[in-house]
Design a protein around this motif. Sequence first.
Motif, PDB file in Angstrom:
ATOM      1  N   LYS B 134       0.766  -1.248  -0.643  1.00 18.39           N
ATOM      2  CA  LYS B 134       0.200  -0.044   0.002  1.00 18.39           C
ATOM      3  C   LYS B 134       1.077   1.177  -0.476  1.00 18.39           C
ATOM      4  O   LYS B 134       1.701   1.674   0.473  1.00 18.39           O
ATOM      5  CB  LYS B 134      -1.189  -0.102   0.976  1.00 18.39           C
ATOM      6  CG  LYS B 134      -2.156   1.065   1.150  1.00 18.39           C
ATOM      7  CD  LYS B 134      -2.851   0.513   2.299  1.00 18.39           C
ATOM      8  CE  LYS B 134      -3.447   2.172   3.197  1.00 18.39           C
ATOM      9  NZ  LYS B 134      -3.929   1.469   4.431  1.00 18.39           N
ATOM     10  N   PRO B 135       0.457   2.192  -0.824  1.00 24.93           N
ATOM     11  CA  PRO B 135       1.262   3.690  -0.740  1.00 24.93           C
ATOM     12  C   PRO B 135       1.411   4.082   0.756  1.00 24.93           C
ATOM     13  O   PRO B 135      -0.034   4.001   1.122  1.00 24.93           O
ATOM     14  CB  PRO B 135       0.589   4.553  -1.979  1.00 24.93           C
ATOM     15  CG  PRO B 135      -0.165   3.798  -2.266  1.00 24.93           C
ATOM     16  CD  PRO B 135      -0.266   2.311  -1.747  1.00 24.93           C
ATOM     17  N   VAL B 136       2.918   4.639   1.169  1.00 22.43           N
ATOM     18  CA  VAL B 136       2.472   5.304   2.413  1.00 22.43           C
ATOM     19  C   VAL B 136       1.310   6.104   2.487  1.00 22.43           C
ATOM     20  O   VAL B 136       0.671   6.254   3.882  1.00 22.43           O
ATOM     21  CB  VAL B 136       4.875   5.564   2.984  1.00 22.43           C
ATOM     22  CG1 VAL B 136       4.384   6.343   3.982  1.00 22.43           C
ATOM     23  CG2 VAL B 136       4.537   4.403   2.686  1.00 22.43           C
ATOM     24  N   GLY B 139      -1.542   5.486   4.775  1.00 24.94           N
ATOM     25  CA  GLY B 139      -2.111   5.634   5.810  1.00 24.94           C
ATOM     26  C   GLY B 139      -1.896   4.127   5.689  1.00 24.94           C
ATOM     27  O   GLY B 139      -0.956   3.343   5.407  1.00 24.94           O
ATOM     28  N   GLU B 140      -1.718   3.700   7.146  1.00 25.54           N
ATOM     29  CA  GLU B 140      -1.676   2.560   8.017  1.00 25.54           C
ATOM     30  C   GLU B 140      -2.054   1.330   7.452  1.00 25.54           C
ATOM     31  O   GLU B 140      -3.311   1.716   7.191  1.00 25.54           O
ATOM     32  CB  GLU B 140      -1.077   2.034   9.262  1.00 25.54           C
ATOM     33  CG  GLU B 140      -2.570   2.218  10.372  1.00 25.54           C
ATOM     34  CD  GLU B 140      -2.954   3.799  11.041  1.00 25.54           C
ATOM     35  OE1 GLU B 140      -3.131   4.279   9.724  1.00 25.54           O
ATOM     36  OE2 GLU B 140      -3.103   3.942  12.060  1.00 25.54           O
ATOM     37  N   TYR B 141      -1.672  -0.145   7.129  1.00 24.57           N
ATOM     38  CA  TYR B 141      -2.462  -1.336   7.872  1.00 24.57           C
ATOM     39  C   TYR B 141      -3.414  -1.124   8.981  1.00 24.57           C
ATOM     40  O   TYR B 141      -2.509  -0.902  10.119  1.00 24.57           O
ATOM     41  CB  TYR B 141      -2.019  -2.860   7.290  1.00 24.57           C
ATOM     42  CG  TYR B 141      -0.831  -2.556   6.354  1.00 24.57           C
ATOM     43  CD1 TYR B 141      -1.619  -2.624   4.370  1.00 24.57           C
ATOM     44  CD2 TYR B 141       0.924  -2.454   5.925  1.00 24.57           C
ATOM     45  CE1 TYR B 141      -0.672  -2.417   4.341  1.00 24.57           C
ATOM     46  CE2 TYR B 141       1.597  -2.260   4.692  1.00 24.57           C
ATOM     47  CZ  TYR B 141       0.621  -2.825   3.676  1.00 24.57           C
ATOM     48  OH  TYR B 141       1.286  -2.033   2.504  1.00 24.57           O
ATOM     49  N   LEU B 142      -4.369  -1.692   9.376  1.00 24.38           N
ATOM     50  CA  LEU B 142      -5.029  -1.961  10.366  1.00 24.38           C
ATOM     51  C   LEU B 142      -4.775  -2.869  11.192  1.00 24.38           C
ATOM     52  O   LEU B 142      -4.475  -4.224  10.365  1.00 24.38           O
ATOM     53  CB  LEU B 142      -6.709  -1.544  10.031  1.00 24.38           C
ATOM     54  CG  LEU B 142      -6.931  -0.207   9.486  1.00 24.38           C
ATOM     55  CD1 LEU B 142      -8.637   0.390   9.889  1.00 24.38           C
ATOM     56  CD2 LEU B 142      -6.513   1.275  10.241  1.00 24.38           C
TER      57      LEU B 142
END
Lengths: 597, 255
Positions: B134-136, B139-142
Amino acid sequence: MADAIQHDILIIGGGGAGLRAAIAVAENDPDLSVALVSKVYPMRSHTVAAEGGAAGVVKDNDSFAAHCSDTISGADWLADQDAVEVFVAEAPGELTQLEHWGCPWSREPSGHVAVRPFGGMEQERTWFAADKTGFHMLHALYQTSLKYEGRIRFYDEWFATKLLVEDGRCQGVVAIELRTGLMHTLAARAVIMCTGGAGRIFAFTTNGAIKTGDGMALAYRAGVPLKDMEFVQYHPTGLPGTGILITEAARSEGGILVNKHGDRYLKDYDLGSPLDVTDPRHPQKRAMELGPRDRLSQAFVKEHEKGNTIDSPFGDVVHLDIRHLSAKKIRLKLPFVRELAMNYAGIDPIREPIPVRPVVHYMMGGIHTDIHGATPLPGLFAAGECACVSINGANRLGSNSLTELLVFGARAGASAAAFAREHETVHIAALDTQADDERRRIREEFLTKDGGTERLAALRSELFNAMEQGAGIYRTEESLRQTYRTVESLHERYRNLQIDDHSNCYNTELTAALELRNMLDVAEALLHSALERKESRGSHQRTDHPARDDSKYLKHTLAYRRDDGPPRIKYQDVVITKWPPGKRVYGAEASEAATGC
Amino acid sequence: MPDTTITLDVFRFQPDGGGHARRSTDGPTFKAYRVPYHEHWVVLDALNWIKDELDGTLSYRWSCRMGVCGSCGMMVNGVPKLTCAAFLKDYYPGTIRVEPLTYFAVERDLIVDMDGFLGKLKSVKPWLIRENEKPVDEGEYLQSPNELASFKQYSMCINCLLCYAACPVVGAEEDFIGPAALAIAQRYNLDSRDQGAAERADALSADEGAWGCTFVGECSEVCPKNVDPAGAIQRVKVDNVKDWYRKLLMPWGHR
């Protein structure tokens, strides 16, 4: 003698900054070969010991301006504001990148990353992995770096002794391969210094044995100035005796500091009024126990002078009390604090308060760099604690340094990659000639030498004690001069050093001797910078010049080494963008006087 | 020197030409050092005192002296210990025997060869593997606190190698990946953000992978960070068996 080893980019130091820089180069330009040279296996680097967290704006109630303003006032206006703005803007992306690389950040029930308050910060913005944030960040970075096989080459347990400068550019180092004792020439188009701080020049420090200021000293001896070296951070809560760090997170979770009368004495030092620990507004941000580290450490000294501290076999202490947090919360949020207190202070903080005293923790100063991580010496870059950009000014806020090594490690990596693409020539023959001189020097000064009479440990402990006595939380012209004279004489006596070990394989006495030389050089720069700054600002408190003097000293100190005598001191203006110098306000006044922008 | 002292019997070995040697064939020597006894001292403090005051040639690794860098693992009276967390008072007044971690080649004195471990660590691909990154800026991975808790224990490994020195399988089978590397593999396999279990499966299911473990459990006994590598290895085996059955019953399916 072995042939020179060539890479495009050399990184010296395998802690957080070095690993982040290495990955940045590998991702930036897959054609560049990176060598990561570290005197210890990377996962041993002292980033591992950082506990509390890493700051980055991520919540809706927070703002870049607030993080900038906190950092700048925390720094007593000695931070470069353009650097702070870059740092704050890039912080969330870097922390998210670490998340994508597997760092086990603590979470909210929603699955989003959790944040905690920290000293001197107006909002909760400190990302954390329980109370072992540095450990998890370092292992995530190291393990991630392993996937770049072929692009990042690790020289583990290689000790760099000298920067090689040719044609006006830094083009490599000489390094001892500890396993064999061979002294190699490592050549490259660009070098990034990521060797950490120098807390070990003091007797009482949270720093591990490896933090001897090696990179700072190598750069200093190569003519690169060290910036703002007089600013040494005392962390207010170290365990007596060992100096083991008890994280600020203990206070951001609600822990309180009390003196021998059970008083929350910080209320007497312009840090606001205490709220009861059962008050839902406790702990108040930017107040009391969540004030900045310099002010809390200074308050301890004042309490000691008033006779309000508590006797202990290892010097006076105050109590850090976290019992009211509940056993459950301590186990969940502060398990390492509990483990350390039980193992090294013999108390269980669920049932007893933790004895603590201020302890040398961090060097705000370091190798002079710009916001790209570039030093004045072309081809030499620096990042992390060994560097001074400066975002930390006269006092670093807790949880800014872990973020700093990511932001500026990545920046230095990208800058070095760009430099390497533009500078392809490396003067191998000339570097090898220089390296031969270095090899000869080390053999003659240490390995084949006989008849010296000075013992390493004796010189080292004299340095420790002199620094502690003359260059601690409060300093005067006289105390600094006296310590400086001691360091000068130690430099002299160092020439007469005799080591027992003349062997090649893992000669750790040789590396300790080379480290001591680095420590003496760093101490010299520190003391002279402190002598020349005749004001009090942040962590640099001169009782003979108790006021901040912006008219003369809103400037960075630059210390240039000279062969004969003390360093030459120059000054460089602090960069001010949007936050004009003002009064540092903590406690109740803070919310009224908020410095918005 | 204070009245009270304690004796350390320290393993000494210095290779002639910087070569490697197995302790068993090279005839180790032990040297006894009398050091001051302080109740708050750990074995590492005593070693530092020896190096500073008696014998600068003694070599060993150390740094943080707070149980987190993982450098100072040694055998203390035959048991793998972090010497920064082994207190003299727990041995006093007896003599303390200090040796390099067992089952490792000795480089010099108390320093062992770590290359083998680093190769094993790398072989389990100890990094987050995603099919699509995922592109930064998205956001974060939940990850829920429970998902975090399912692997957190295995992420606490400090690579101190005490578990290798405690494991009889490591002693008998040099290629056995060993407790720490297997625990770290499980740390990633169990991480809700990771999609790399299949890529790690070959290394883990090989003879020298998890199946090499005979479940002695000593690794978890000596682990200073309660990582419980033995538990991790048993979970690897269970996952292996599930995979095997799945392949057997659904040969057309993915692993």
